[in-house]
Design a protein around this motif. Structure first.
Motif, PDB file in Angstrom:
ATOM      1  N   PHE A 263      58.643 -12.044 -67.710  1.00  0.00           N
ATOM      2  CA  PHE A 263      59.513 -11.031 -67.112  1.00  0.00           C
ATOM      3  C   PHE A 263      60.981 -11.457 -67.117  1.00  0.00           C
ATOM      4  O   PHE A 263      61.867 -10.610 -67.147  1.00  0.00           O
ATOM      5  CB  PHE A 263      59.074 -10.691 -65.683  1.00  0.00           C
ATOM      6  CG  PHE A 263      57.872  -9.785 -65.633  1.00  0.00           C
ATOM      7  CD1 PHE A 263      57.894  -8.528 -66.219  1.00  0.00           C
ATOM      8  CD2 PHE A 263      56.728 -10.188 -64.984  1.00  0.00           C
ATOM      9  CE1 PHE A 263      56.789  -7.694 -66.168  1.00  0.00           C
ATOM     10  CE2 PHE A 263      55.615  -9.357 -64.923  1.00  0.00           C
ATOM     11  CZ  PHE A 263      55.648  -8.110 -65.520  1.00  0.00           C
ATOM     12  N   VAL A 264      61.263 -12.748 -67.089  1.00  0.00           N
ATOM     13  CA  VAL A 264      62.651 -13.221 -67.130  1.00  0.00           C
ATOM     14  C   VAL A 264      63.305 -12.726 -68.419  1.00  0.00           C
ATOM     15  O   VAL A 264      64.369 -12.100 -68.385  1.00  0.00           O
ATOM     16  CB  VAL A 264      62.729 -14.764 -67.004  1.00  0.00           C
ATOM     17  CG1 VAL A 264      64.157 -15.248 -67.226  1.00  0.00           C
ATOM     18  CG2 VAL A 264      62.211 -15.220 -65.648  1.00  0.00           C
ATOM     19  N   GLU A 265      62.679 -12.979 -69.555  1.00  0.00           N
ATOM     20  CA  GLU A 265      63.232 -12.526 -70.840  1.00  0.00           C
ATOM     21  C   GLU A 265      63.250 -11.009 -70.946  1.00  0.00           C
ATOM     22  O   GLU A 265      64.190 -10.435 -71.494  1.00  0.00           O
ATOM     23  CB  GLU A 265      62.443 -13.127 -72.007  1.00  0.00           C
ATOM     24  CG  GLU A 265      62.726 -14.591 -72.218  1.00  0.00           C
ATOM     25  CD  GLU A 265      64.193 -14.888 -72.533  1.00  0.00           C
ATOM     26  OE1 GLU A 265      64.819 -14.130 -73.310  1.00  0.00           O
ATOM     27  OE2 GLU A 265      64.711 -15.874 -71.992  1.00  0.00           O
ATOM     28  N   ASP A 266      62.209 -10.355 -70.417  1.00  0.00           N
ATOM     29  CA  ASP A 266      62.158  -8.886 -70.464  1.00  0.00           C
ATOM     30  C   ASP A 266      63.338  -8.265 -69.731  1.00  0.00           C
ATOM     31  O   ASP A 266      63.983  -7.340 -70.235  1.00  0.00           O
ATOM     32  CB  ASP A 266      60.851  -8.371 -69.853  1.00  0.00           C
ATOM     33  CG  ASP A 266      59.614  -8.746 -70.659  1.00  0.00           C
ATOM     34  OD1 ASP A 266      59.750  -9.184 -71.822  1.00  0.00           O
ATOM     35  OD2 ASP A 266      58.510  -8.623 -70.102  1.00  0.00           O
ATOM     36  N   VAL A 267      63.638  -8.776 -68.539  1.00  0.00           N
ATOM     37  CA  VAL A 267      64.748  -8.224 -67.745  1.00  0.00           C
ATOM     38  C   VAL A 267      66.087  -8.540 -68.408  1.00  0.00           C
ATOM     39  O   VAL A 267      66.976  -7.687 -68.472  1.00  0.00           O
ATOM     40  CB  VAL A 267      64.701  -8.743 -66.289  1.00  0.00           C
ATOM     41  CG1 VAL A 267      65.941  -8.327 -65.524  1.00  0.00           C
ATOM     42  CG2 VAL A 267      63.452  -8.221 -65.583  1.00  0.00           C
ATOM     43  N   LEU A 268      66.241  -9.756 -68.931  1.00  0.00           N
ATOM     44  CA  LEU A 268      67.487 -10.108 -69.626  1.00  0.00           C
ATOM     45  C   LEU A 268      67.691  -9.199 -70.846  1.00  0.00           C
ATOM     46  O   LEU A 268      68.812  -8.761 -71.121  1.00  0.00           O
ATOM     47  CB  LEU A 268      67.479 -11.570 -70.036  1.00  0.00           C
ATOM     48  CG  LEU A 268      67.602 -12.565 -68.900  1.00  0.00           C
ATOM     49  CD1 LEU A 268      67.371 -13.982 -69.410  1.00  0.00           C
ATOM     50  CD2 LEU A 268      68.955 -12.466 -68.189  1.00  0.00           C
ATOM     51  N   GLU A 269      66.616  -8.894 -71.566  1.00  0.00           N
ATOM     52  CA  GLU A 269      66.713  -7.993 -72.707  1.00  0.00           C
ATOM     53  C   GLU A 269      67.094  -6.582 -72.255  1.00  0.00           C
ATOM     54  O   GLU A 269      67.937  -5.927 -72.881  1.00  0.00           O
ATOM     55  CB  GLU A 269      65.384  -7.963 -73.453  1.00  0.00           C
ATOM     56  CG  GLU A 269      65.420  -7.117 -74.705  1.00  0.00           C
ATOM     57  CD  GLU A 269      64.102  -7.137 -75.462  1.00  0.00           C
ATOM     58  OE1 GLU A 269      63.755  -6.087 -76.037  1.00  0.00           O
ATOM     59  OE2 GLU A 269      63.436  -8.174 -75.470  1.00  0.00           O
ATOM     60  N   LEU A 270      66.503  -6.120 -71.176  1.00  0.00           N
ATOM     61  CA  LEU A 270      66.841  -4.801 -70.632  1.00  0.00           C
ATOM     62  C   LEU A 270      68.311  -4.749 -70.225  1.00  0.00           C
ATOM     63  O   LEU A 270      69.011  -3.780 -70.509  1.00  0.00           O
ATOM     64  CB  LEU A 270      65.935  -4.480 -69.440  1.00  0.00           C
ATOM     65  CG  LEU A 270      66.045  -3.077 -68.848  1.00  0.00           C
ATOM     66  CD1 LEU A 270      65.623  -2.026 -69.866  1.00  0.00           C
ATOM     67  CD2 LEU A 270      65.179  -2.974 -67.600  1.00  0.00           C
ATOM     68  N   PHE A 271      68.810  -5.821 -69.597  1.00  0.00           N
ATOM     69  CA  PHE A 271      70.222  -5.905 -69.208  1.00  0.00           C
ATOM     70  C   PHE A 271      71.130  -5.793 -70.433  1.00  0.00           C
ATOM     71  O   PHE A 271      72.169  -5.153 -70.384  1.00  0.00           O
ATOM     72  CB  PHE A 271      70.486  -7.214 -68.453  1.00  0.00           C
ATOM     73  CG  PHE A 271      71.919  -7.381 -68.016  1.00  0.00           C
ATOM     74  CD1 PHE A 271      72.415  -6.678 -66.940  1.00  0.00           C
ATOM     75  CD2 PHE A 271      72.759  -8.259 -68.691  1.00  0.00           C
ATOM     76  CE1 PHE A 271      73.733  -6.837 -66.523  1.00  0.00           C
ATOM     77  CE2 PHE A 271      74.070  -8.431 -68.283  1.00  0.00           C
ATOM     78  CZ  PHE A 271      74.555  -7.717 -67.200  1.00  0.00           C
ATOM     79  N   GLY A 272      70.710  -6.383 -71.527  1.00  0.00           N
ATOM     80  CA  GLY A 272      71.490  -6.321 -72.770  1.00  0.00           C
ATOM     81  C   GLY A 272      71.582  -4.923 -73.362  1.00  0.00           C
ATOM     82  O   GLY A 272      72.457  -4.651 -74.199  1.00  0.00           O
ATOM     83  N   GLN A 273      70.727  -4.003 -72.937  1.00  0.00           N
ATOM     84  CA  GLN A 273      70.733  -2.643 -73.447  1.00  0.00           C
ATOM     85  C   GLN A 273      71.647  -1.710 -72.650  1.00  0.00           C
ATOM     86  O   GLN A 273      71.822  -0.559 -73.017  1.00  0.00           O
ATOM     87  CB  GLN A 273      69.311  -2.074 -73.436  1.00  0.00           C
ATOM     88  CG  GLN A 273      68.382  -2.797 -74.355  1.00  0.00           C
ATOM     89  CD  GLN A 273      66.950  -2.279 -74.243  1.00  0.00           C
ATOM     90  OE1 GLN A 273      66.713  -1.163 -73.797  1.00  0.00           O
ATOM     91  NE2 GLN A 273      65.997  -3.102 -74.640  1.00  0.00           N
ATOM     92  N   ARG A 274      72.229  -2.215 -71.556  1.00  0.00           N
ATOM     93  CA  ARG A 274      73.079  -1.340 -70.733  1.00  0.00           C
ATOM     94  C   ARG A 274      74.360  -0.997 -71.479  1.00  0.00           C
ATOM     95  O   ARG A 274      74.756  -1.672 -72.408  1.00  0.00           O
ATOM     96  CB  ARG A 274      73.377  -1.996 -69.385  1.00  0.00           C
ATOM     97  CG  ARG A 274      74.248  -3.186 -69.489  1.00  0.00           C
ATOM     98  CD  ARG A 274      74.361  -3.924 -68.159  1.00  0.00           C
ATOM     99  NE  ARG A 274      75.087  -5.139 -68.383  1.00  0.00           N
ATOM    100  CZ  ARG A 274      76.423  -5.238 -68.408  1.00  0.00           C
ATOM    101  NH1 ARG A 274      77.147  -4.179 -68.177  1.00  0.00           N
ATOM    102  NH2 ARG A 274      77.004  -6.373 -68.658  1.00  0.00           N
ATOM    103  N   ARG A 275      74.991   0.085 -71.024  1.00  0.00           N
ATOM    104  CA  ARG A 275      76.251   0.516 -71.639  1.00  0.00           C
ATOM    105  C   ARG A 275      77.408   0.180 -70.758  1.00  0.00           C
ATOM    106  O   ARG A 275      77.367   0.151 -69.586  1.00  0.00           O
ATOM    107  CB  ARG A 275      76.260   2.024 -71.828  1.00  0.00           C
ATOM    108  CG  ARG A 275      75.255   2.493 -72.845  1.00  0.00           C
ATOM    109  CD  ARG A 275      75.514   3.917 -73.126  1.00  0.00           C
ATOM    110  NE  ARG A 275      74.231   4.624 -73.115  1.00  0.00           N
ATOM    111  CZ  ARG A 275      74.128   5.912 -73.239  1.00  0.00           C
ATOM    112  NH1 ARG A 275      75.178   6.661 -73.331  1.00  0.00           N
ATOM    113  NH2 ARG A 275      72.954   6.486 -73.260  1.00  0.00           N
TER     114      ARG A 275
END
Length: 113
Positions: free
Chosen positions: A101-113
């Motif tokens: 989940f650490v990597e999943d959340v960091l990846e999701l954060f990278g998708q923000r605008r």
């Protein structure tokens, strides 16, 4: 407004989806994603990427951080900063057996605008 599900096995959104990641696709809306897990203290935590592209943080269904502008990991702890909503909650510790989940959340954060 979106509310994190009380029951980890059922989503209250329009369509049921797995408890960890919810994906809603429509021709007229961009992809919307949420990542939810139970932290080391037994609280239900969710990180949601809104349609507008902002990352929001929820604890037990209550929004704690709106429009996160910083997120970093220290081991299994995710530290989030943004507009806090009546809260000092700004960290989430992922259980060791769910470290992905650490990597999943960091990846999701990278998708923000």
């Amino acid at each position: 407004s979106w509310t994190a599900p009380a029951d980890a096995h059922r989503w209250t959104a329009a369509a049921s989806a797995p408890p960890a990641v919810k994906l809603a696709r429509s021709a007229s809306f961009r992809e919307e994603q949420s990542i939810c897990f139970t932290d080391a203290q037994g609280r239900r935590l969710c990180f949601e990427l809104s349609r507008a592209g902002a990352l929001n943080f929820y604890v037990e269904g209550r929004q704690k951080v709106m429009k996160a502008n910083k997120l970093h990991a220290e081991g299994l702890t995710l530290k989030v900063d943004g507009k806090r909503i009546l809260s000092s909650a700004c960290a989430a510790t992922v259980p060791a057996e769910e470290e992905h989940f650490v990597e999943d959340v960091l990846e999701l954060f990278g998708q923000r605008r």
